[in-house]
Design a protein around this motif. Structure first.
Motif, PDB file in Angstrom:
ATOM      1  N   ASP A  48       1.407  -7.656   2.983  1.00 35.13           N
ATOM      2  CA  ASP A  48       0.264  -7.238   2.174  1.00 35.13           C
ATOM      3  C   ASP A  48      -0.342  -8.433   1.444  1.00 35.13           C
ATOM      4  O   ASP A  48      -0.520  -8.433   0.226  1.00 35.13           O
ATOM      5  N   HIS A  84      -1.040  -3.085   4.878  1.00 38.49           N
ATOM      6  CA  HIS A  84      -2.451  -3.200   4.508  1.00 38.49           C
ATOM      7  C   HIS A  84      -3.178  -4.269   5.323  1.00 38.49           C
ATOM      8  O   HIS A  84      -4.391  -4.260   5.397  1.00 38.49           O
ATOM      9  N   HIS A 215       6.441  -4.250   0.052  1.00 36.94           N
ATOM     10  CA  HIS A 215       5.894  -2.898   0.159  1.00 36.94           C
ATOM     11  C   HIS A 215       5.909  -2.196  -1.200  1.00 36.94           C
ATOM     12  O   HIS A 215       4.877  -1.756  -1.664  1.00 36.94           O
TER      13      HIS A 215
END
Ligand SMILES: [Mn+2]
Length: 391
Positions: A48, A84, A215
């Motif tokens: 991410d 993401h 995460h």
């Protein structure tokens, strides 16, 4: 060997209506300063990096600057893609970046090929596991079953096979982006539930010395050698009580975690959640200390006050979010849609809907499979579209 473990930068994300790009730039300054001041041997970024598959140009420019500065600092960096990120977009130029000491691992094909670093005690093999969407990678990894646990087991089998072929005493580090059992979530992670099962057990990572997880956005140690760094900034009011940090890990001569220190990240502005009647929030001297904070206010007035946002902003200029929760006997029927859904998974909400429209008759096992399968299909469609660069 000294490792600096961070994750979930979410470059390009904003907080309610406030842009966070300056705060993210300040974090990256702090990261580079920490690398130099604390004599870090390797930086680990566990997914991410961006908030979206197609990030805004300002976020791409910020990432580009970060890469140059890490390369200039001469510290090897291993990065993986998270749920993401668009793995394909993030991975562009990975082969060239390798030569600059920035090792981007976004392709499952590279799971069994570590970045090997050495110190006085010998080699350390660092394996990057990009976020693995089960339905997309199951076949390629030869996973025995569908689901997160099975694909991570298959990925870790590749890691352990490679490690077994290396000289005895080779130490090992794994980066992964996953929901591991025992971890505490917040409101700002995107759900990755598959078939109603999201979390994988820590034992999936047996056999390696340190596991750098991404995460979950709260810093936490599941075991001494399996840790989440958490995000460097709060991305929801549910993180009001988080202390945002990176892990500074000293990996010892035998692969033991000899030291684990939390390095604080810069705080752009503290967060506060206030609750009460509007007049009380405006008058209570106890709230003086929150005047410069980003505020989420829950108003409990029985009758919704006139223009509450403007009035709150006079005392708390950084009020970002209002919630109405009137104090009445029959709060159940008055609770807002958002309040009724809070803390519940998509699957629970859909199950409740079915049982509501069927006057109490819930789902049987076969129906539940169909429902969960539909959720998985939607997620896979979305992920596949992003992989193909369709959006
Ligand atoms: Mn995240």
């Amino acid at each position: 060997m000294r490792l600096l473990h961070t994750s979930d930068w979410h470059l390009g994300r904003s907080f309610h209506r406030v842009g966070l790009l300056d705060a993210q730039a300040a974090f990256l300054d702090h990261l580079v300063a920490t690398v130099r001041d604390r004599e870090v041997d390797a930086v680990l970024v566990a997914g991410d990096v961006y908030d979206r598959a197609v990030p805004p140009l300002s976020a791409v420019a910020l990432f580009d600057r970060a890469l140059h500065r890490l390369a200039e600092a001469g510290v090897p960096t291993v990065m993986i893609s998270g749920n993401h990120d668009s793995a394909r977009r993030l991975g562009v130029g990975a082969g060239l970046l390798d030569r600059a000491g920035i090792h981007l691992r976004t392709d499952p094909a590279g799971i069994g090929t570590p970045v090997v670093l050495a110190d006085a005690h010998g080699d350390v093999a660092l394996y990057g596991l990009p976020y693995l969407e089960p339905a997309l990678v199951r076949e390629r990894l030869g996973a025995a079953k569908p689901g997160h646990e099975a694909v991570l087991v298959a990925a870790m089998d590749r890691v352990r096979a490679d490690l077994a072929a290396r000289p005895a005493g080779t130490r090992s580090v794994v980066l992964a982006h996953a929901f591991v059992a025992g971890g505490a979530p917040s409101d700002s992670e995107r759900d990755i539930t598959v078939g109603g099962v999201a979390a994988v057990p820590t034992t999936v990572f047996d056999g390696v010395d340190y596991v750098a997880l991404g995460h979950l956005h709260g810093s936490q140690a599941l075991t001494p050698r399996v840790r989440y760094s958490g995000s460097p900034l709060a991305y929801s009011f549910s993180e009001t009580d988080h202390r945002k940090t990176m892990w500074l890990i000293d990996l010892g001569a035998d692969g033991e975690v000899a030291a684990a220190e939390r390095v604080d990240c810069p705080v752009p502005r503290p967060l506060a959640r206030l609750r009460g009647r509007l007049e009380d929030l405006l008058a209570d001297p106890a709230h003086d200390r929150h005047q410069d904070s980003w505020i989420e206010a829950t108003l409990t007035d029985a009758v919704r006050p006139h223009d509450p946002m403007a009035r709150l902003a006079e005392r708390f200029p950084h009020t970002l979010h209002l919630v109405f929760d009137p104090e009445r006997a029959d709060t159940e029927s008055l609770a807002s849609y958002a309040q009724r859904l809070r803390g519940r998974s998509d699957q629970q909400i859909a199950e409740d809907f079915v049982s509501h429209v069927r006057v109490g008759a819930g789902l049987d096992a076969a129906e539940r499979n169909v429902l969960y399968g539909a959720f998985d299909d939607v997620r896979v469609d979305t992920a596949a579209t992003e992989r193909e660069g369709g959006r």
